[in-house]
Design an enzyme around this catalytic site. Structure first.
Site, short mmCIF file in Angstrom:
data_model
loop_
_atom_site.label_atom_id
_atom_site.label_comp_id
_atom_site.label_asym_id
_atom_site.label_seq_id
_atom_site.Cartn_x
_atom_site.Cartn_y
_atom_site.Cartn_z
N CYS A 1 0.75 -1.25 -0.10
CA CYS A 1 -0.03 -0.01 -0.03
C CYS A 1 0.75 1.47 0.10
O CYS A 1 0.25 2.52 -0.37
CB CYS A 1 -1.06 0.01 1.39
SG CYS A 1 -2.73 -0.36 0.72
N ASP B 1 -16.52 5.18 -0.36
CA ASP B 1 -16.48 4.03 0.39
C ASP B 1 -15.64 2.80 0.13
O ASP B 1 -14.93 3.04 -0.98
CB ASP B 1 -18.05 3.68 0.68
CG ASP B 1 -18.45 3.53 2.05
OD1 ASP B 1 -17.77 3.05 2.84
OD2 ASP B 1 -19.48 4.15 2.39
N ASP C 1 -8.60 -4.28 -5.74
CA ASP C 1 -7.44 -3.84 -5.08
C ASP C 1 -6.15 -4.70 -5.62
O ASP C 1 -6.33 -5.78 -6.03
CB ASP C 1 -7.45 -4.01 -3.65
CG ASP C 1 -6.67 -2.87 -2.93
OD1 ASP C 1 -5.68 -2.37 -3.52
OD2 ASP C 1 -7.38 -2.27 -1.77
N ASP D 1 -11.92 -4.74 2.08
CA ASP D 1 -12.92 -3.96 1.83
C ASP D 1 -14.40 -4.34 1.91
O ASP D 1 -15.30 -3.87 2.21
CB ASP D 1 -12.64 -3.29 0.35
CG ASP D 1 -11.46 -2.28 0.16
OD1 ASP D 1 -11.09 -1.55 1.36
OD2 ASP D 1 -10.97 -2.25 -0.70
N HIS E 1 -7.07 -12.79 -14.79
CA HIS E 1 -6.41 -12.45 -16.10
C HIS E 1 -4.82 -12.13 -15.46
O HIS E 1 -4.56 -11.98 -14.69
CB HIS E 1 -6.75 -11.01 -16.54
CG HIS E 1 -5.96 -10.34 -17.59
ND1 HIS E 1 -6.27 -10.90 -18.94
CD2 HIS E 1 -5.08 -9.47 -17.79
CE1 HIS E 1 -5.49 -10.36 -19.71
NE2 HIS E 1 -4.78 -9.46 -19.25
#
Length: 728
Positions: A401, A431, A448, A471, A522
């Site tokens: 991150c 959100d 993400d 999330d 993918h």
């Protein structure tokens, strides 16, 4: 340099012994293009044998004798896998690991040391301590010393040089700490120090007598109890700490490899190759068939340059070098206090000056694993923009991150999207996940991805999957389906298939554990490993960021600090009195721990909830406050922090994203200066949940979270608007 060439061959170093540590350092100085190096070791640090008696005696702190394998692996450009080898499948060219799937090799080397335990002695496994492996012994000794017994009793089984050294060291340490110890040295042999020259033996016996260490020879221990060692004649010797130094034992799994062994040790020739030419061995686990020698670290150190050259020769088809160990070596025996005895070829000397000499030798060896030389990167052309030179001088971009776009730039980009125009899209940007009306159900959708911060694709896949699922969990939803987006680095065909299989297996395990399905995705090839996941979930009640109420308690489920730890590991940080590798291992485990169980507990009662990720605790808390129109007070001292994160922040380390995170929150946050406040802007990967819950329920929720193993805490209170964050 490695990034310029595809990885096509696998070199696996099994064990973090002295020889392998030196080989890894040499590799970092001169890597071979196209080779992926993997180091397998159960612990992130490995002890240096030469300083162990000094540590037991209290002359060195634990970190002084530990080689940080995490820093070493980063310098060597190696993949570090924290696991224990339990076998080698020679036909399939696989190293079998205890806790995860096997890993392939083209060339492998084994340097796993030996054991000195007594598994056949009843009670030893429960109540005894083996001097080797050294790491566990050092840790358990410190725990014993910390008990501060007034009359501590120590029994050392094995009266060779090692047993005498550790008996003297134990007596010195316990006396120094104000205790009145009783140390007993026992051996089944009729005499002490077998094989040691008579003059040296006499000197060491005099040291034992002066230290008032009891010596019992010709006795047979038949059981180890919690507070005693029982001898064959029925005598019980009181013991609060029973140590075995009773001989070198090869690790049992080596016999199952099919490789030729001698007394449980891998037989090697002058090239350090075993009976399988693709597998090498060095250190105490190897037996030099062409030149048998006693088990001593000096031979592992001397073998390292030959091993490094021959591993490259095996990979590239070059000529092998021969290892010819010296016939004798200078033995420096610690005498407990700051004195040592030297013995070589019958010549003896002793005293404080010898201990200082030994100390210099040991510290010089360990210095090789402290400050690594700066290896030159690609040179910039002579004519480039000044801004490029400034950018090249900056700290490298973090991964995880820490590689996110800063919150300011992201807010500007999202400002033009606006509110959703479709009736079935129930939430817009801002959100944790999009909320959709699908028939009579409510579905959440999020995506993400993470730039890899470790070359261990299996570990990275687990963390990335946990991170992406966060999330969905943060909105109180149950994960439903997951799609993977995988960018692989350039690899040979076999390695590519293996890495992709590792990723899907590890991610699939996380997804199935969450009750969802990994349904596809993918893949592509790029400059570096990057992993992402798109997740859908179903919610009976959506818990959004907005909804926090004045008077709510703020509950945080995980400790913060992953960003600063990952940045420091990438930068080969060295902080006094801290083992970066151990902090990194704890952070890796924390990032890989799903927050699903915590979400299931919090969601039914939370007024608002989010996961703490790239924008840091302060950034995500302010997002919650802004969506709720509230303020908050944060109790800085109770915010849980990962081990080592505070020390690294105090030393000035931070993620490359931290400055942008601070800029986004400073104008709305009232806080003192200091490293704890700096960690509020630390980007978190696989971070915890932050929930606003009714104050009267907070204590019970935190207790339940802690029973789950989470370091949860009530870190503050929600207040009325306007939006602001006060930190005290």
């Amino acid at each position: 340099m490695q990034a310029d060439w595809p990885l096509v061959s696998d070199l696996v170093l099994v064990g973090g012994g002295h020889a392998h540590a030196l080989v890894a350092r040499m590799w970092g100085m001169d890597p071979m293009p196209g080779v992926r190096v993997t180091i397998v070791n159960p612990d992130p640090v490995a002890p240096y044998t030469g300083m162990l008696p000094g540590h037991i005696a209290g002359h060195y702190p634990r970190e002084a004798l530990m080689i940080d394998l995490v820093r070493l692996a980063r310098f060597a450009g190696a993949r570090l896998i924290l696991d224990r080898a339990v076998g080698i499948d020679r036909e399939k060219r696989l190293v079998v690991l205890e806790g995860r799937g096997p890993i392939r090799f083209d060339v492998a080397s084994v340097d796993v040391g030996i054991g000195s335990g007594l598994p056949e002695l009843p009670g030893f496994a429960a109540h005894g301590v083996a001097a080797k492996p050294l790491g566990d012994y050092a840790q358990r000794w410190e725990a014993f010393v910390a008990r501060r017994l007034v009359w501590p009793r120590v029994v050392v089984i094995g009266a060779g040089v090692g047993g005498v050294e550790l008996a003297l060291a134990s007596m010195h340490r316990l006396h120094r700490d104000g205790a009145r110890p009783q140390v007993t040295l026992i051996d089944r042999a009729p005499g002490v120090l077998p094989g040691v020259p008579s003059g040296t033996r006499a000197r060491l016996m005099a040291e034992l007598e002066a230290a008032e260490i009891a010596v019992l020879t010709g006795v047979e221990p038949v059981a180890v109890e919690r507070d005693a060692v029982v001898l064959a004649d029925g005598q019980r010797i009181g013991s609060d700490f029973t140590l075995s130094v009773a001989g070198a034992r090869g690790q049992g799994w080596l016999a199952g490899t099919g490789l030729e062994t001698v007394d449980g040790h891998l037989l090697v020739g002058p090239s350090l190759q075993t009976s399988d030419p693709a597998i090498f061995a060095a250190g105490d686990c190897a037996h030099l068939g062409h030149a048998p020698r006693p088990k001593a670290g000096v031979y592992a150190v001397r073998a390292a340059p030959v091993l490094a050259a021959n591993l490259k020769a095996a990979l590239a088809g070059g000529r092998m070098r021969a290892f010819h160990p010296q016939r004798d070596y200078l033995k420096l025996v610690s005498l407990g206090d700051r004195r040592a005895l030297a013995d070589r070829s019958g010549l003896r000397a002793g005293g404080g000056w010898l201990w200082r000499w030994k100390d210099r030798i040991d510290r010089r060896f360990m210095a090789m694993f402290e400050d690594y030389p700066a290896m030159p990167g690609p040179a910039l052309p002579s004519a480039v923009p000044a801004a490029l030179r400034r950018a090249a001088a900056e700290r490298p971009l973090c991964a995880g991150c820490g590689a996110k776009v800063g919150p300011g730039a992201l807010s500007s980009a999202l400002a033009g999207i606006g509110a959703p125009g479709r009736a079935d899209v129930l939430s817009g940007p801002g959100d944790d996940a999009a909320v959709l009306a699908v028939g009579g159900a409510v579905q959440v959708v999020t995506t993400d991805h993470l730039r890899a911060f470790t070359p261990d694709a299996r570990a990275m896949a687990r963390i990335a999957a946990v991170h992406a699922l966060g999330d969905v969990w943060a909105m109180g939803a149950e994960p439903q389906a997951v799609l993977a987006q995988v960018i692989l680095p350039r690899l040979g065909e076999a390695m590519q298939a293996e890495m992709l299989a590792e990723i899907m297996e590890a991610a699939g395990a996380v997804v199935r554990e969450a009750g969802a399905e990994l349904v596809g995705g993918h893949t592509t090839v790029g400059a570096e490993l990057t992993l992402g996941f798109t997740v859908t979930g179903l919610a009976r009640r959506v818990v959004a960021k907005g909804g926090a109420r004045p008077g709510d308690a703020l509950v945080l489920t995980k400790a913060i600090g992953t960003g600063v730890i990952l940045a420091a590991e990438m930068g080969l940080a060295r902080v006094p009195e801290m083992m970066l590798g151990e902090a990194w291992a704890v952070a890796m485990a924390a990032m890989a721990r799903p927050v699903g169980p915590a979400a299931a507990l919090l969601a039914p009662e939370a007024h608002a909830m989010t996961d703490v990720t790239g924008f840091g605790l302060a950034g995500h808390l302010l997002e919650m406050l802004e969506a709720s129109g509230c303020s908050a007070e944060l109790d800085l001292e109770v915010v849980p922090v990962l081990p080592g994160a505070l020390e690294l922040a105090e030393a000035g380390w931070e993620s490359s994203l931290a400055a942008a995170n601070r800029a986004a929150v400073d104008w709305r946050m009232e806080a003192p200066a200091g490293p704890r406040v700096a960690l509020l802007a630390d980007p978190q990967t696989g971070g915890g949940l932050l929930a606003a819950v009714p104050a009267e329920r907070a204590g019970a929720l935190v207790d339940a979270l802690r029973e789950m193993g989470e370091p949860a805490a009530v870190i503050g209170r929600v207040g009325p608007g306007p939006v602001a964050l006060r930190v005290g």
